[in-house]
Scaffold this motif. Structure first.
Motif, PDB file in Angstrom:
ATOM      1  N   ASP A 182      19.373 -11.333 -23.270  1.00  0.00           N
ATOM      2  CA  ASP A 182      19.282 -10.364 -22.173  1.00  0.00           C
ATOM      3  C   ASP A 182      19.092 -11.087 -20.841  1.00  0.00           C
ATOM      4  OD1 ASP A 182      19.251  -7.921 -20.987  1.00  0.00           O
ATOM      5  OD2 ASP A 182      17.332  -7.268 -21.804  1.00  0.00           O
ATOM      6  N   TYR A 183      20.012 -11.990 -20.547  1.00  0.00           N
ATOM      7  CA  TYR A 183      19.941 -12.790 -19.317  1.00  0.00           C
ATOM      8  C   TYR A 183      21.319 -12.791 -18.645  1.00  0.00           C
ATOM      9  CZ  TYR A 183      16.059 -14.760 -22.027  1.00  0.00           C
ATOM     10  OH  TYR A 183      14.932 -14.922 -22.786  1.00  0.00           O
ATOM     11  N   PRO A 184      21.346 -12.867 -17.311  1.00  0.00           N
ATOM     12  CA  PRO A 184      22.650 -12.881 -16.629  1.00  0.00           C
ATOM     13  C   PRO A 184      23.372 -14.220 -16.762  1.00  0.00           C
ATOM     14  CG  PRO A 184      20.851 -13.034 -15.037  1.00  0.00           C
ATOM     15  CD  PRO A 184      20.206 -12.858 -16.378  1.00  0.00           C
ATOM     16  N   ASP A 185      24.653 -14.182 -16.482  1.00  0.00           N
ATOM     17  CA  ASP A 185      25.495 -15.373 -16.293  1.00  0.00           C
ATOM     18  C   ASP A 185      25.659 -16.218 -17.559  1.00  0.00           C
ATOM     19  OD1 ASP A 185      25.754 -14.585 -13.648  1.00  0.00           O
ATOM     20  OD2 ASP A 185      23.932 -15.651 -13.063  1.00  0.00           O
ATOM     21  N   LEU A 186      25.922 -15.550 -18.653  1.00  0.00           N
ATOM     22  CA  LEU A 186      26.216 -16.248 -19.908  1.00  0.00           C
ATOM     23  C   LEU A 186      27.578 -15.794 -20.427  1.00  0.00           C
ATOM     24  CD1 LEU A 186      22.776 -15.778 -21.723  1.00  0.00           C
ATOM     25  CD2 LEU A 186      23.574 -17.824 -20.500  1.00  0.00           C
ATOM     26  N   ALA A 187      28.196 -16.649 -21.218  1.00  0.00           N
ATOM     27  CA  ALA A 187      29.398 -16.258 -21.965  1.00  0.00           C
ATOM     28  C   ALA A 187      29.227 -16.841 -23.361  1.00  0.00           C
ATOM     29  CB  ALA A 187      30.652 -16.809 -21.303  1.00  0.00           C
ATOM     30  N   ALA A 188      30.014 -16.361 -24.290  1.00  0.00           N
ATOM     31  CA  ALA A 188      29.925 -16.913 -25.645  1.00  0.00           C
ATOM     32  C   ALA A 188      31.303 -16.902 -26.279  1.00  0.00           C
ATOM     33  CB  ALA A 188      28.944 -16.092 -26.492  1.00  0.00           C
ATOM     34  N   VAL A 189      31.459 -17.840 -27.181  1.00  0.00           N
ATOM     35  CA  VAL A 189      32.699 -17.961 -27.924  1.00  0.00           C
ATOM     36  C   VAL A 189      32.354 -18.009 -29.403  1.00  0.00           C
ATOM     37  CG1 VAL A 189      34.337 -19.776 -28.581  1.00  0.00           C
ATOM     38  CG2 VAL A 189      34.195 -19.041 -26.196  1.00  0.00           C
ATOM     39  N   ILE A 190      33.072 -17.223 -30.187  1.00  0.00           N
ATOM     40  CA  ILE A 190      33.020 -17.411 -31.638  1.00  0.00           C
ATOM     41  C   ILE A 190      34.403 -17.930 -32.012  1.00  0.00           C
ATOM     42  CG2 ILE A 190      32.752 -16.324 -33.887  1.00  0.00           C
ATOM     43  CD1 ILE A 190      30.878 -14.295 -32.666  1.00  0.00           C
ATOM     44  N   ASP A 191      34.437 -19.198 -32.356  1.00  0.00           N
ATOM     45  CA  ASP A 191      35.709 -19.839 -32.713  1.00  0.00           C
ATOM     46  C   ASP A 191      35.804 -19.782 -34.230  1.00  0.00           C
ATOM     47  OD1 ASP A 191      37.792 -21.542 -33.291  1.00  0.00           O
ATOM     48  OD2 ASP A 191      37.294 -22.951 -31.674  1.00  0.00           O
TER      49      ASP A 191
END
Ligand code: GLY
Ligand code: MN
Length: 466
Positions: free
Chosen positions: A56-65
């Motif tokens: 629950d924090y701003p300015d993140l991205a995530a990838v599930i490869d």
């Protein structure tokens, strides 16, 4: 309620299994300036990001490869300049440990990661963006023009997420019930506060104070008005007068962002007028008809129709409609008084997953959403299944502009008595709204505190003291 890291790990594993291959791109939300960059709206994380990563924090991205079997969160550690303004926080690695993610990378590596995946021929799955900054971000990352992004979003990704978030666990249902209880407390405060002479803003203040006092946020902007026929009326500008109907639609979300969504209608004075009582009773009958229809396997569309038929019957009883109420409802004539849908899914979003597309959330494959006025606003139509959580919120509204338009166009003249409506055009509108969950045992009303529904309950709540 806290969600364990095993839950997040399981959710991601299920998603990977469902999609089978490719790279899943999740864009977290950032801060958004209201009038300049540092004066921001309340931060709200994207709900799919919350569901799969819990961060629950701003300015993140995530990838599930999926192909490389990697889960990576991209973000930057706070600098001393950030810490001066926001205070010390856990490191990104520490934050991610709580959600079972071991690999983090700086945000600057995200584009490199995606370019490499594209060069290997991996499919990049992304969701339809609903924020301007995400549209710019997707253009930078994938080179897709914002105007084309929604159409090129990954339908398999959307469907896979919907197929998980639709089915609430017992833990999630408990969280939603917690927000329903706080929401009920918000409504009880309004019943006590409403009286002639005060302003809508004063009622909104006591309602929102309850959520704030519990340390919770609102699940959506409060509707608190004596002009209930304006469906999303957030202005709080009117003074309450004897003889008005006050309509409140308000709800809180829990600290984990599960929403509650309730509506109430009450007289501003001590009692409804005779005419208001008649409409309120028709509304209650429509509510009960809808609830009596709810059952595992029964399409929510049928519950919507049950409410629409009761409204058409009631309006016929008042001389405002004519003909067969069942035919009138199926033709869509009821929508003059009930232009919206009976209800919608609830979860991490108050209209759960509306950003992913109502067609995928509220309708089955092959079950087409109508484009006809009234029916087109039905967000939920599919058969009910265990795990679904949704609202029931029939209402009766007299919208002068809509009455005038339909009358001028001679719409449904076999069913609507336009001449009789002149005396009703200033009635305004009313609704009640409750939240339900489907479990393997059937459909259950959520909330451990009773929200007033009958006229006697409304009067009792109005005269109660805190
Ligand atoms: N609670 C607002 C809505 O359902 O649209
Ligand atoms: Mn609602």
């Amino acid at each position: 309620m806290t969600i364990s890291n095993e839950t997040y790990i399981k959710r991601r594993a299920q998603l990977k299994q469902c999609l089978g291959s490719g790279l899943l791109l999740f864009l977290g939300n950032g801060e958004v300036g209201m009038n300049y960059a540092d004066n921001t709206y309340r931060f709200r994380q994207d709900s799919s990001f919350l569901y799969f990563f819990g961060l629950d924090y701003p300015d993140l991205a995530a990838v599930i490869d999926i192909d490389e079997d990697k889960e990576i969160v991209f973000g930057n550690e706070l600098t001393i300049d950030d810490i001066v303004w926001t205070g010390l926080q856990p490191t990104l690695k520490e934050k991610c440990a709580v959600t079972g993610i071991r690999e983090t990378q700086p945000m600057s590596s995200l584009k490199t990661y995606i370019i490499r995946a594209q060069s290997k021929g991996q499919a990049i799955h992304f969701l339809p963006p609903y924020r301007g900054d995400h549209k710019v971000w997707l253009m930078e990352l994938l080179g897709i023009n914002p105007a084309e992004q929604a159409a090129r979003a990954s339908v398999p990704f959307i469907k896979a997420i919907v197929s998980q978030r639709l089915y609430k666990t017992d833990e999630e249902i408990r969280a939603i019930e917690e927000s329903v209880d706080i929401s009920t407390e918000m409504h009880l405060a309004a019943y006590r506060k409403v009286r002639p002479g005060i302003h809508e803003s004063e009622v909104a203040a006591v309602v929102e104070e309850v959520a704030c006092r519990h340390g919770n946020q609102l699940a959506f902007p409060t509707i608190a008005t004596v002009q209930g026929q304006v469906l999303h009326n957030h202005g709080f500008i009117h003074q309450l007068r004897e003889g008005d109907i006050f309509l409140l639609d308000a709800g809180a979300e829990t600290k984990m962002h599960y929403a509650g969504d309730l509506s109430s209608a009450m007289p501003v004075g001590d009692r409804f007028t005779e005419r208001q009582k008649e409409i309120y009773e028709i509304h209650l009958a429509s509510f009960q008809a809808a609830v009596d229809t709810l059952s595992i396997g029964v399409p929510f569309f049928d519950a919507h129709m049950a409410a629409a038929i009761k409204i058409a019957e009631g309006m016929k009883g008042l001389g405002l409609m004519k003909g067969d109420p069942v035919e009138a409802a199926h033709a869509g004539a009821y929508a003059l008084f009930f232009p919206c849908g009976l209800g919608h899914m609830v979860g991490l979003d108050v209209h759960n997953m509306e950003n992913l597309g109502e067609q995928y959330v509220g309708y089955l494959d092959g079950q087409q959403k109508s484009t006809q006025f009234g029916f087109k606003s039905l967000r939920l139509a599919r058969p009910l299944e265990p795990g679904f959580v949704f609202t029931v919120e029939p209402g009766i509204y007299f919208i002068p502009e809509l009455i005038d338009k339909w009358r001028a166009e001679h719409q449904f003249t076999d069913f609507i008595c336009y001449d009789r409506l002149d005396a009703w055009r200033d009635f305004t509108g009313l609704r009640n709204e409750l939240n339900y969950a489907v479990t393997s045992e059937g459909v259950r009303l959520l909330g451990t505190i009773k929200k007033p529904m009958t006229i006697e309950e409304v009067y009792a709540a109005k005269s109660a003291t805190a």
